[in-house]
Design an enzyme around this catalytic site. Sequence first.
Site, mmCIF file in Angstrom:
data_model
loop_
_atom_site.group_PDB
_atom_site.id
_atom_site.type_symbol
_atom_site.label_atom_id
_atom_site.label_comp_id
_atom_site.label_asym_id
_atom_site.label_seq_id
_atom_site.Cartn_x
_atom_site.Cartn_y
_atom_site.Cartn_z
ATOM 1 N N VAL A 90 0.725 -1.217 -0.273
ATOM 2 C CA VAL A 90 0.194 -0.104 -0.222
ATOM 3 C C VAL A 90 1.012 1.179 -0.016
ATOM 4 O O VAL A 90 0.253 2.302 -0.191
ATOM 5 C CB VAL A 90 -1.244 -0.095 1.287
ATOM 6 C CG1 VAL A 90 -1.884 -1.084 1.172
ATOM 7 C CG2 VAL A 90 -0.344 -0.068 2.690
ATOM 8 N N TYR A 91 2.292 0.963 0.109
ATOM 9 C CA TYR A 91 3.105 2.450 0.182
ATOM 10 C C TYR A 91 3.049 2.936 -1.338
ATOM 11 O O TYR A 91 3.688 2.370 -2.158
ATOM 12 C CB TYR A 91 4.568 1.986 0.504
ATOM 13 C CG TYR A 91 4.730 1.874 2.107
ATOM 14 C CD1 TYR A 91 3.552 1.853 2.871
ATOM 15 C CD2 TYR A 91 6.020 1.496 2.547
ATOM 16 C CE1 TYR A 91 3.782 1.449 4.491
ATOM 17 C CE2 TYR A 91 6.280 1.003 3.670
ATOM 18 C CZ TYR A 91 4.919 1.046 4.605
ATOM 19 O OH TYR A 91 5.225 0.884 6.034
ATOM 20 N N SER A 92 2.412 4.210 -1.204
ATOM 21 C CA SER A 92 2.321 4.817 -2.521
ATOM 22 C C SER A 92 1.512 3.915 -4.075
ATOM 23 O O SER A 92 1.949 3.989 -4.909
ATOM 24 C CB SER A 92 3.561 5.460 -3.235
ATOM 25 O OG SER A 92 4.163 6.293 -2.243
ATOM 26 N N GLY A 102 1.868 0.743 -4.206
ATOM 27 C CA GLY A 102 2.909 -0.298 -4.849
ATOM 28 C C GLY A 102 4.073 0.411 -5.348
ATOM 29 O O GLY A 102 5.062 -0.442 -5.893
#
Length: 343
Positions: free
Chosen positions: A61-63, A65
Site C-alpha cells: 500500500v505504500y504509494s 505499490g
Amino acid sequence: MEYRYLGSSGFKVPALGFGTGTFGGTGPLFSAWGRTDVAEASRLVDICLDAGVNLFDSADVYSDGASESILGAALKGRRDRAIISTKISLRAGDGANDVGASRHHLIGGVERALKRLDTDYIDLLQLHHFDAMTPVEQVMSTLDDLVRAGKVRYLGASNFSGWQLMKSQAIADRHGYARFVANQAYYSLIGRDYEWELMPLGLDQGVGAVVWSPLGWGRLTGRIRRGQPWPEGSRLHDTAGFAPPVEEERLYRVVDALDAVAAETGRSVPQIALNWLLQRPTVSSVLIGARNETQLRQNLEAASWQLAPGQIAALDAASAVTPPYPYYPYWNGPFAERNPPPV
C-alpha cells in the site's frame, strides 16, 4: 553494523533497517513522507549497503505499490545482498477481495509484490493488520503454503494485539505451520505500549520486534520544542491526524530529557531516541527512514555507540507511564516479585 537474530528464526538482520515509505510519494499520506524516485532511491540503497544496512522494508500500500517497484529497481543487480521485507492485507485495490488475509488475497498479493519487487522470493512477509473476517487456520495455512513454495522465507505480523498474535502462533503450532518470527510494531520513547503485552509475548514466543516510526511519527526529530509552533516543512502539518496519539506534556517532558542527554553526549536527538530503542529487549531491528542522504547518514550514526546506564534511566523515567490494568498491580504492586516487568 551489528546483526541480531530475527526472533527465534536463526536468521540475522541488521540492528538498523531502512523503511521505504518515502519511495514514490503518491497520495495524501505518502506524498508528505517523501517523493524519492529511482535515482535517489538507488543512492540511498548504496549508502545503506555500504554501512551494512541490508534490510529494506516496504508494503503493497505504500504509494499504491510504487514503493515496492522503486525498491526493486534500486536493488537490480544486487538482490542477493539485500533482505526484502514487505507487508500485505490492507486494502490494495477497489475490488471486494482486494483486502484482508484470505487465501485469494494473500496468494494474489504476493504474486503482484514479487513482480513489483522484481524478485522471486520475499525474505520477510508480514501481515499489515489482523483480519478478523478470515479464519486464522486459513491464514496460517496459506502463509505456510507460500513458505513451502519458496516464495516467502520468514513470516511476521504487524499491528496485531497480543491475543491475535498468540492465537496465530497457537494455530501454527497445532498444525505444524510456519510461525511468526517477527512483529513489526510501533515503539518509541513517546509510544511504549509495545511493552505491556507484545514485548513479554515476544520474549516467550521468540518473536523479534521490527520497530516502525521510532521517532514518534516525526515528533522526536529535535525540531519540536515546548512553546514553539511546528517548524515549517514538518510532515506533521499534513500527517498528524494519522499519527499515534501522545499527550502534549509527556512529549515535551521526553524532548527535555533528550535535550539533556544530547548536551552530555554531543549526539543528536534522533540518534539518542534510536539508540534507546536499540537497548530494549526483543528488538531485532529499528527501521529508519530518510528523505535524503544527509538524514540517512545522521540516522545511521545511532548504531555506532551506546547510551550510558544513567542516560537510559533518565529517558526511561521521562517517558514512563502507568501501565494499564491488569499489569499495574503485578508490575508495581505487592505481587511484582513474581511478575516482574519485561524491562
